[in-house]
Motif scaffolding. Structure first.
Motif, PDB file in Angstrom:
ATOM      1  N   VAL A   1     -25.331  30.090  -1.074  1.00 11.77           N
ATOM      2  CA  VAL A   1     -24.988  29.233   0.073  1.00 11.77           C
ATOM      3  C   VAL A   1     -23.530  28.431  -0.459  1.00 11.77           C
ATOM      4  CG1 VAL A   1     -25.407  26.813   1.021  1.00 11.77           C
ATOM      5  CG2 VAL A   1     -27.402  28.556   0.406  1.00 11.77           C
ATOM      6  N   ILE A   2     -22.670  28.191   0.550  1.00 13.26           N
ATOM      7  CA  ILE A   2     -21.289  27.354   0.538  1.00 13.26           C
ATOM      8  C   ILE A   2     -21.949  25.843   0.708  1.00 13.26           C
ATOM      9  CG2 ILE A   2     -19.105  27.115   1.104  1.00 13.26           C
ATOM     10  CD1 ILE A   2     -19.129  30.105   1.921  1.00 13.26           C
ATOM     11  N   ASP A   3     -21.721  25.362  -0.326  1.00 16.65           N
ATOM     12  CA  ASP A   3     -22.202  23.900  -0.249  1.00 16.65           C
ATOM     13  C   ASP A   3     -20.951  22.835   0.315  1.00 16.65           C
ATOM     14  OD1 ASP A   3     -24.799  24.044  -0.972  1.00 16.65           O
ATOM     15  OD2 ASP A   3     -23.918  24.226  -3.024  1.00 16.65           O
ATOM     16  N   GLY A   4     -19.776  23.482  -0.028  1.00 18.69           N
ATOM     17  CA  GLY A   4     -18.407  22.793   0.409  1.00 18.69           C
ATOM     18  C   GLY A   4     -17.218  23.274  -0.049  1.00 18.69           C
ATOM     19  N   ILE A   5     -16.261  23.176   0.987  1.00 17.32           N
ATOM     20  CA  ILE A   5     -14.745  23.483   0.388  1.00 17.32           C
ATOM     21  C   ILE A   5     -13.929  22.331   0.638  1.00 17.32           C
ATOM     22  CG2 ILE A   5     -12.948  25.196   0.710  1.00 17.32           C
ATOM     23  CD1 ILE A   5     -14.932  27.091   1.595  1.00 17.32           C
ATOM     24  N   ALA A   6     -13.161  21.858  -0.342  1.00 18.31           N
ATOM     25  CA  ALA A   6     -12.178  20.865   0.010  1.00 18.31           C
ATOM     26  C   ALA A   6     -10.827  20.826  -0.986  1.00 18.31           C
ATOM     27  CB  ALA A   6     -13.054  19.407  -0.380  1.00 18.31           C
ATOM     28  N   VAL A   7      -9.843  20.201  -0.509  1.00 19.74           N
ATOM     29  CA  VAL A   7      -8.883  19.857  -1.563  1.00 19.74           C
ATOM     30  C   VAL A   7      -8.941  18.467  -2.250  1.00 19.74           C
ATOM     31  CG1 VAL A   7      -6.255  19.565  -1.671  1.00 19.74           C
ATOM     32  CG2 VAL A   7      -7.308  21.215  -0.011  1.00 19.74           C
ATOM     33  N   THR A   8      -8.918  18.590  -3.386  1.00 20.00           N
ATOM     34  CA  THR A   8      -9.090  17.125  -4.115  1.00 20.00           C
ATOM     35  C   THR A   8      -7.807  17.038  -5.186  1.00 20.00           C
ATOM     36  OG1 THR A   8     -10.097  18.523  -5.928  1.00 20.00           O
ATOM     37  CG2 THR A   8     -11.622  17.631  -4.392  1.00 20.00           C
TER      38      THR A   8
END
Length: 501
Positions: free
Chosen positions: A432-439
């Protein structure tokens, strides 16, 4: 000067010589060759001088005392051609010194009177065999003093000091001069005398066995080991023979090694065969009265190596292993025990594998568990107490590549071309891909788009596109974080770029 025994003839092809009219120290002596190989008989090393030119007794006596005790010191000078024969350390034998030599050459009591000119010689004696091999014709077993059972010339004139100067007169009953002369020395005419001499030294006093070394004190049965024997001094003329032996049923050494003239050491090979149980004993080398031994053992065949393919694997994927022995299995099949330092990470499917007799390796399978972070386990294979190990690395199924995106210099207020990172599922099950973000503080400088679904199937991948749009003239960084069910911590892609006016 009278002859003290009937001689039918004997020659050890000795220091055979010709002197005219009478025997005295000034007469010339002829030799057949230079110096023969030293031969050990009766506890002494014997040597014969031979030369086709002439040497006088005075030339011999100049360096060799005639007392039969004091060794020679120097070289005999052949005045005819100016050559020298080094005899340092040797002693000019007396009549009494030669009787043990005779006892070694011909077995007393075995003279064959039916054939007057032959005897049964001890030709099976190792020293005699070596003499014959080194100097063919050194013995003439048909030339024996039947009446006295002694060496030709033992009953000869000894001189005032006792040095052995044997002689033999022509016209011996039962033999013609021509036969006698051709067998003894060289053809001559008229009344002639034949002289000769022997040199000896105590065996082992000049050259002794200094050391015996084995490259390894223990080997697996089927392996060989190199041994080295070393002398205390260079081997003399004719060389030195060192006898070898061992006490192990599973080991074999050569019967002997010969060190040629001038050599100080010689190597040899100890060969072994497979054993089911450890054998211990020794390897020995002997020269004269000196015997040296080294402890030596032959053990059962153990492991040579363990291989894994691949050595880095995604958790949940299988690994192929191979256990290889030091040699082909023997004397029967060999069982190899398999183990892991962390069975929760990776472990052999079977606890052991059998290598059939005559083969050297056997395959085995390794299973791995899903890993949420890169980890490792050490696998081992053990046979006959000899173990080999290999490290197996196990990684998560989720992988992102590349792990950094560098945009370089970009004009303020404009956006760079996008750079792409790829997320791949290398495992055997979906995650499962729970999330992708630029931080990060300057995340807004790095606009991102991605095409990843909520889960990623085995072997599938998706892409994450990032651009750099600087808001000021400065260098900034951030990172893309990717949270999945396949990793304990989010994957990360580092971002960097510089805004310029």
């Amino acid at each position: 000067m009278e002859r003290q025994g009937l001689v039918t003839t004997l020659s050890l092809l000795a220091f055979c010589a010709v002197a005219q009219a009478d025997v005295n120290p000034s007469l010339a002596v002829a030799y057949a060759a230079d110096v023969s190989a030293g031969v050990v008989i009766a506890g002494r090393e014997w040597r014969q001088l031979k030369d086709t030119t002439y040497v006088t007794w005075n030339e011999v006596a100049a360096v060799c005392p005639t007392d039969g005790v004091t060794p020679c010191n120097g070289s005999i000078h052949r005045s005819q051609d100016g050559a020298y024969i080094d005899v340092t350390g040797w002693t000019w034998a007396r009549n009494a010194d030669l009787q043990p030599l005779w006892e070694e050459i011909v077995q007393p009591g075995t003279l064959n009177f039916a054939t007057p000119y032959s005897v049964y010689s001890k030709m099976d004696d190792p020293d005699i065999a070596r003499a014959l091999s080194a100097e063919p014709g050194w013995f003439a077993p048909t030339m024996v003093d039947i009446a006295a059972r002694s060496l030709y010339g033992l009953s000869a004139e000894l001189g005032a000091t006792g040095a052995y100067r044997p002689w033999m007169k022509d016209g011996i009953p039962g033999r013609t001069d021509s036969v006698n002369l051709s067998l003894c020395c060289i053809p001559v005419t008229g009344r002639q005398w034949y002289t000769g001499a022997w040199l000896f030294r105590p065996y082992g006093t000049a050259v002794q066995l200094a050391s015996l070394k084995l490259k390894s004190a223990e080997v697996a049965g089927c392996k060989s080991v190199t041994g080295t024997v070393t002398l205390s001094a260079p081997a003399p003329a004719g060389g030195v023979v060192v006898t070898l032996s061992d006490t192990l049923a599973a080991a074999t050494v050569p019967a002997s090694v010969k060190l040629l003239e001038g050599a100080t050491s010689k190597t040899f090979t100890v060969k072994t065969v497979p054993v089911s149980a450890r054998q211990s004993g020794s390897v020995s080398a002997a020269l004269g009265n000196t015997t040296l031994s080294q402890a030596f053992a032959v053990r059962p065949i153990g492991m040579s190596s363990i291989t894994l393919t691949p050595t880095t694997v995604v958790g949940g994927q299988p690994v192929a292993g191979t256990a290889k022995l030091e040699c082909k299995a023997g004397p029967g099949p060999i069982t190899v025990a398999l183990a892991s330092t962390d069975a929760a990470v990776a472990r052999p499917v079977a606890a052991s594998v059998v290598v059939p007799q005559g083969l050297q390796s056997a395959p085995f399978d390794v299973t791995t568990s899903v890993a949420l972070a890169r980890t490792k386990a050490t696998l081992s294979a053990t046979a006959s107490g000899i173990a080999r190990t290999k490290i197996l690395y196990v990684t998560p199924a989720a992988v992102v590549s590349p792990t950094s995106l560098k945009f370089g210099s970009v004009a303020v207020g404009t956006a760079s071309a996008p750079l792409v990172a790829t997320l791949t599922n290398k495992g055997a099950a979906s995650f499962v891909i729970d999330g992708i973000a630029v931080t990060g503080t300057y995340a807004s400088w790095f606009p991102m788009t991605e095409n990843c679904a909520a889960s990623l199937a085995p072997g599938a991948s998706c892409t994450i596109s990032v651009a750099f749009k600087p808001l000021a003239a400065a260098s900034r960084s951030a990172k893309v974080t990717i949270a999945t069910s396949a990793t304990a911590t989010p994957l990360a892609v580092s971002l960097s770029g510089t805004g310029v006016q």
